[in-house]
Design a protein around this motif. Structure first.
Motif, PDB file in Angstrom:
ATOM      1  N   GLU A 133       3.673   8.969   1.221  1.00 12.33           N
ATOM      2  CA  GLU A 133       2.257   9.312   1.303  1.00 12.33           C
ATOM      3  C   GLU A 133       1.722   9.033   2.707  1.00 12.33           C
ATOM      4  O   GLU A 133       2.132   8.075   3.367  1.00 12.33           O
ATOM      5  CB  GLU A 133       1.460   8.540   0.256  1.00 12.33           C
ATOM      6  CG  GLU A 133       1.772   8.995  -1.165  1.00 12.33           C
ATOM      7  CD  GLU A 133       0.704   8.600  -2.155  1.00 12.33           C
ATOM      8  OE1 GLU A 133      -0.351   8.082  -1.734  1.00 12.33           O
ATOM      9  OE2 GLU A 133       0.924   8.811  -3.360  1.00 12.33           O
ATOM     10  N   LYS A 134       0.791   9.877   3.130  1.00 11.55           N
ATOM     11  CA  LYS A 134       0.352   9.862   4.526  1.00 11.55           C
ATOM     12  C   LYS A 134      -0.210   8.523   4.961  1.00 11.55           C
ATOM     13  O   LYS A 134       0.101   8.038   6.062  1.00 11.55           O
ATOM     14  CB  LYS A 134      -0.692  10.964   4.757  1.00 11.55           C
ATOM     15  CG  LYS A 134      -1.055  11.137   6.222  1.00 11.55           C
ATOM     16  CD  LYS A 134      -1.918  12.359   6.442  1.00 11.55           C
ATOM     17  CE  LYS A 134      -2.210  12.549   7.926  1.00 11.55           C
ATOM     18  NZ  LYS A 134      -3.039  13.757   8.175  1.00 11.55           N
ATOM     19  N   ASP A 135      -1.046   7.888   4.136  1.00 11.70           N
ATOM     20  CA  ASP A 135      -1.663   6.634   4.564  1.00 11.70           C
ATOM     21  C   ASP A 135      -0.633   5.523   4.717  1.00 11.70           C
ATOM     22  O   ASP A 135      -0.677   4.743   5.677  1.00 11.70           O
ATOM     23  CB  ASP A 135      -2.786   6.217   3.609  1.00 11.70           C
ATOM     24  CG  ASP A 135      -2.310   5.995   2.179  1.00 11.70           C
ATOM     25  OD1 ASP A 135      -1.278   6.586   1.790  1.00 11.70           O
ATOM     26  OD2 ASP A 135      -2.968   5.227   1.442  1.00 11.70           O
ATOM     27  N   VAL A 136       0.321   5.454   3.786  1.00 12.05           N
ATOM     28  CA  VAL A 136       1.352   4.413   3.841  1.00 12.05           C
ATOM     29  C   VAL A 136       2.256   4.617   5.048  1.00 12.05           C
ATOM     30  O   VAL A 136       2.520   3.694   5.825  1.00 12.05           O
ATOM     31  CB  VAL A 136       2.196   4.398   2.549  1.00 12.05           C
ATOM     32  CG1 VAL A 136       3.349   3.403   2.672  1.00 12.05           C
ATOM     33  CG2 VAL A 136       1.323   4.064   1.346  1.00 12.05           C
ATOM     34  N   GLN A 137       2.732   5.859   5.228  1.00  8.09           N
ATOM     35  CA  GLN A 137       3.684   6.119   6.301  1.00  8.09           C
ATOM     36  C   GLN A 137       3.017   6.075   7.680  1.00  8.09           C
ATOM     37  O   GLN A 137       3.630   5.662   8.654  1.00  8.09           O
ATOM     38  CB  GLN A 137       4.384   7.454   6.080  1.00  8.09           C
ATOM     39  CG  GLN A 137       5.227   7.512   4.798  1.00  8.09           C
ATOM     40  CD  GLN A 137       6.162   6.335   4.664  1.00  8.09           C
ATOM     41  OE1 GLN A 137       5.910   5.414   3.915  1.00  8.09           O
ATOM     42  NE2 GLN A 137       7.263   6.367   5.403  1.00  8.09           N
ATOM     43  N   THR A 138       1.752   6.485   7.754  1.00 14.24           N
ATOM     44  CA  THR A 138       1.029   6.379   9.018  1.00 14.24           C
ATOM     45  C   THR A 138       0.918   4.914   9.429  1.00 14.24           C
ATOM     46  O   THR A 138       1.129   4.558  10.596  1.00 14.24           O
ATOM     47  CB  THR A 138      -0.373   6.995   8.907  1.00 14.24           C
ATOM     48  OG1 THR A 138      -0.251   8.387   8.605  1.00 14.24           O
ATOM     49  CG2 THR A 138      -1.144   6.824  10.205  1.00 14.24           C
TER      50      THR A 138
END
Length: 234
Positions: A133-138
């Motif tokens: 997911e974008k928030d976690v990986q960002t």
């Protein structure tokens, strides 16, 4: 020859499995206590692992999957042993499982090579391709402290042959570098890309049967000699 080096993030650049193993230990111990110590911890982990792997089919690598797998593990074992679990314990387990997405995950010890390679733009461009997911990986990408050395960062909800076909169209001479045969290496090869498997601490999901001849390395430092020989004087 110039290569477009594409690096996986989790367990290739950062020690994600070690962080998950620690969290699994904590969650399994909480479940063990909630079940009045009637189930040994290794059996709890085995049940969890089976549930977690099965949930990937429907939930993929969403951050909801991991805590839900723990909820399902506790529910299954509590039912099996006829033990009533309070909502407080359920909340504690969910909160504990979700901390895995908040912790700062350490770098692998060989990632110093990233900065060195990034100084040679004439022979290599640098990209991160990461699943989740974008928030976690960002958050994880930014916390590496390496982001300034990369030309591109791609976050995707799946890594399959279509992902790599699209990547092959965006980059002129891509080489995928990752620890997961299933997510990083085999689909990249299936898409006609070059790929290098780095042998890291991993989990059972990463294994997959294949018919490819795969280049394997034990350290990112080996990329220099494998791809560039003596062309890059690091």
């Amino acid at each position: 020859m110039k290569y477009d080096l594409v690096f996986d993030l989790d367990d290739t650049l950062i020690q994600t499995q070690a962080a998950f193993r620690h969290n699994v230990d904590l969650c399994a111990n909480l479940v063990y206590q909630a079940l009045d110590e009637k189930v040994v911890i290794n059996d709890i982990k085995e049940v969890f692992n089976k549930i977690d792997l099965e949930l990937i089919k429907d939930m993929g690598f969403s951050k909801a999957r991991y805590p839900y797998a723990w909820e399902s593990t506790l529910d299954l074992l509590a039912t099996r042993y006829n033990i009533e679990i309070s909502s407080i314990v359920n909340d504690q387990l969910q909160s504990l499982a979700k901390t895995i997405f908040k912790v700062n995950i350490p770098l692998q010890s060989d990632t110093f090579i990233i900065e060195e390679l990034s100084n040679h733009k004439d022979v290599a461009s640098m990209t991160i391709l990461t699943l989740g997911e974008k928030d976690v990986q960002t958050k994880r990408v930014m916390e590496t402290g390496l982001v300034q050395h990369f030309d591109n960062v791609f976050i995707t909800s799946k890594k399959d042959i279509n992902t790599y076909v699209e990547l092959n169209e965006k980059l002129s001479n891509p080489v995928m570098i990752g620890n997961s045969l299933r997510s990083d290496i085999v689909p990249a090869l299936d898409a006609g890309m070059k790929a290098i498997h780095i042998i890291r601490d991993s989990w059972s999901y990463d294994e997959i049967e294949h018919n490819h001849r795969i280049e394997g390395i034990k350290s990112l430092v080996e990329i220099k000699l494998l791809l560039f020989g003596n062309l890059v004087n690091l």
